[in-house]
Design an enzyme around this catalytic site. Structure first.
Site, mmCIF file in Angstrom:
data_model
loop_
_atom_site.group_PDB
_atom_site.id
_atom_site.type_symbol
_atom_site.label_atom_id
_atom_site.label_comp_id
_atom_site.label_asym_id
_atom_site.label_seq_id
_atom_site.Cartn_x
_atom_site.Cartn_y
_atom_site.Cartn_z
ATOM 1 N N ARG A 58 -10.761 -76.746 -15.189
ATOM 2 C CA ARG A 58 -9.503 -76.555 -14.475
ATOM 3 C C ARG A 58 -9.538 -75.452 -13.435
ATOM 4 N NH1 ARG A 58 -8.555 -78.966 -19.080
ATOM 5 N NH2 ARG A 58 -10.089 -77.450 -19.725
ATOM 6 N N THR A 59 -10.058 -74.296 -13.820
ATOM 7 C CA THR A 59 -9.939 -73.156 -12.907
ATOM 8 C C THR A 59 -10.693 -73.451 -11.612
ATOM 9 O OG1 THR A 59 -9.697 -71.709 -14.794
ATOM 10 C CG2 THR A 59 -10.208 -70.655 -12.696
ATOM 11 N N LYS A 87 -32.917 -66.248 -10.290
ATOM 12 C CA LYS A 87 -34.130 -65.552 -9.829
ATOM 13 C C LYS A 87 -34.026 -64.053 -10.055
ATOM 14 C CE LYS A 87 -34.644 -68.776 -5.942
ATOM 15 N NZ LYS A 87 -34.615 -68.841 -4.466
ATOM 16 N N ARG A 108 -15.858 -66.674 -11.573
ATOM 17 C CA ARG A 108 -15.783 -66.541 -13.026
ATOM 18 C C ARG A 108 -17.143 -66.069 -13.510
ATOM 19 N NH1 ARG A 108 -13.568 -71.092 -17.041
ATOM 20 N NH2 ARG A 108 -11.643 -70.052 -16.399
ATOM 21 N N HIS A 136 -7.602 -62.817 -16.763
ATOM 22 C CA HIS A 136 -7.566 -64.126 -16.111
ATOM 23 C C HIS A 136 -6.214 -64.235 -15.406
ATOM 24 C CE1 HIS A 136 -8.366 -68.189 -15.212
ATOM 25 N NE2 HIS A 136 -8.684 -68.669 -16.401
HETATM 26 C C1 NCD Z 1 -9.325 -70.533 -20.393
HETATM 27 C C2 NCD Z 1 -10.433 -69.588 -20.017
HETATM 28 O O1 NCD Z 1 -11.425 -69.970 -19.419
HETATM 29 O O2 NCD Z 1 -10.248 -68.407 -20.312
HETATM 30 N N1 NCD Z 1 -9.391 -71.730 -19.713
HETATM 31 C C3 NCD Z 1 -8.783 -71.812 -18.491
HETATM 32 O O3 NCD Z 1 -9.135 -71.130 -17.556
HETATM 33 N N2 NCD Z 1 -7.754 -72.649 -18.388
HETATM 34 C C4 NCD Z 1 -9.132 -70.669 -21.839
HETATM 35 C C5 NCD Z 1 -10.287 -70.991 -22.724
HETATM 36 O O4 NCD Z 1 -11.399 -71.234 -22.261
HETATM 37 O O5 NCD Z 1 -10.060 -71.016 -23.930
#
Ligand code: NCD
Length: 309
Positions: A58-59, A87, A108, A136
């Site tokens: 999703r993100t 590398k 991320r 987040h």
């Molecule tokens: C979450 C995350 O990556 O922190 N997912 C997200 O971004 N919607 C929650 C999770 O992974 O549990």
């Protein structure tokens, strides 16, 4: 005056209420605009880079969709193993490089503080899509938008946060936004996965009313919002400890029906076992509407940091 042009979005802690409300307003306006057309022309010529050193559905896709629907373009990688990180390149050097190609970066990374580190060398805005068990913020903003959309207002609500409150970065970010509203919080976790005491203490000293429990059914009787989370397998060094805790809370339809009337169920997703699929068709099951709100919030953030709105 709220102005996000050129700013990094790193943590839920960076926002005051006025700023949160501004982002929600911009996101809601974009949601309206997308009703009559599939995409806009706000960021034409601009490039978003998505640097994902950790798994994501999703993100990453919502950041990419957001930039494309704003009229901009996207580059990036979805796996560190296909980038020069494999590398031995440092995060700083990767960021310095990508800043030569892109106007904004969504990233991320498995390490807490990585987005903040990136922001120290970056010459373009960094949008933190999750730094390990840290923060987040874009998820928290879409969670807040969903609560406001589902309930009409945030003040006056009781919000239960359930599951892995120790390792869950989404809850760590969400409480930092919720604290600016008249909200009571219930933390529902097994002893081993409780909210880190420093977070609970700082919320209490901010004036937030908090209850802690390890029983979901009692929280369901009081909460207007129940925010379920996945036990964060990738943060466990001992797999047997994960096995012991992974099914700590499983929300099913009967439990929801015995809870407070009109309860709204949220989950950042992905879910594993925490919500039975028989909950999905209940009117209060808002987690896929929550996904859609992620698009609007990320459109708003990209447009704002690029100074287009
Ligand atoms: C979450 C995350 O990556 O922190 N997912 C997200 O971004 N919607 C929650 C999770 O992974 O549990």
């Amino acid at each position: 005056m709220v102005n996000f042009k050129g700013k990094h979005i790193l943590s839920g802690k960076q926002f005051n209420r006025e700023e949160i409300e501004h982002i929600l307003k911009v996101a809601s306006d974009l949601r309206e605009e997308l009703k009559s057309r599939p995409s806009l022309d706000l960021t034409r010529g601009n490039i978003l880079a998505t640097l994902f050193f950790e798994p994501s559905t999703r993100t990453r896709l919502s950041f990419e969709s957001a930039m494309l629907r704003l009229g901009g373009s996207v580059i990036g990688f979805a796996e560190a193993s296909t980038s020069s990180t494999a590398k031995g390149e440092s995060l700083e050097d990767t960021i310095l490089t990508v800043c030569q190609y892109a106007d904004v970066i969504a990233m991320r990374h498995p390490q807490i503080g990585s987005a903040e580190r990136a922001s120290r060398v970056a010459t373009v805005p960094i949008l933190n899509g999750g730094d390990g068990a840290g923060q987040h913020p874009t998820q928290a903003l879409l969670d807040i938008l969903t609560i406001k959309t589902e309930k009409g207002a945030i003040d006056g609500l009781t919000v239960a946060l359930v599951g892995d409150l120790k390792n869950g970065r989404t809850v760590h970010a969400l409480v930092e936004l919720l604290k600016h509203y008249q909200v009571e919080m219930i933390f529902v976790a097994p002893q081993e996965l409780r909210m880190p005491p420093e977070i609970t203490e700082s919320l209490k000293s901010f004036g937030v009313k908090i209850k802690e429990t390890d029983t979901l059914s009692s929280a369901l009787k009081e909460a207007d919002i129940v925010y379920m989370t996945r036990v964060q397998k990738e943060r466990f060094s001992d797999p047997s400890e994960y096995e012991k805790l992974k099914d700590a809370f499983i929300l099913n339809r009967a439990m929801v029906e015995q809870g407070k009337a009109g309860i709204t169920i949220l989950h950042p997703l992905p879910r594993v076992t925490e919500i039975s699929t028989d909950v999905d068709s209940l009117p209060g099951a808002a987690y896929f509407r929550q996904v859609r709100n992620g698009l609007y919030v990320r459109m708003a953030l990209i447009a704002l940091v690029l100074g287009k709105i």
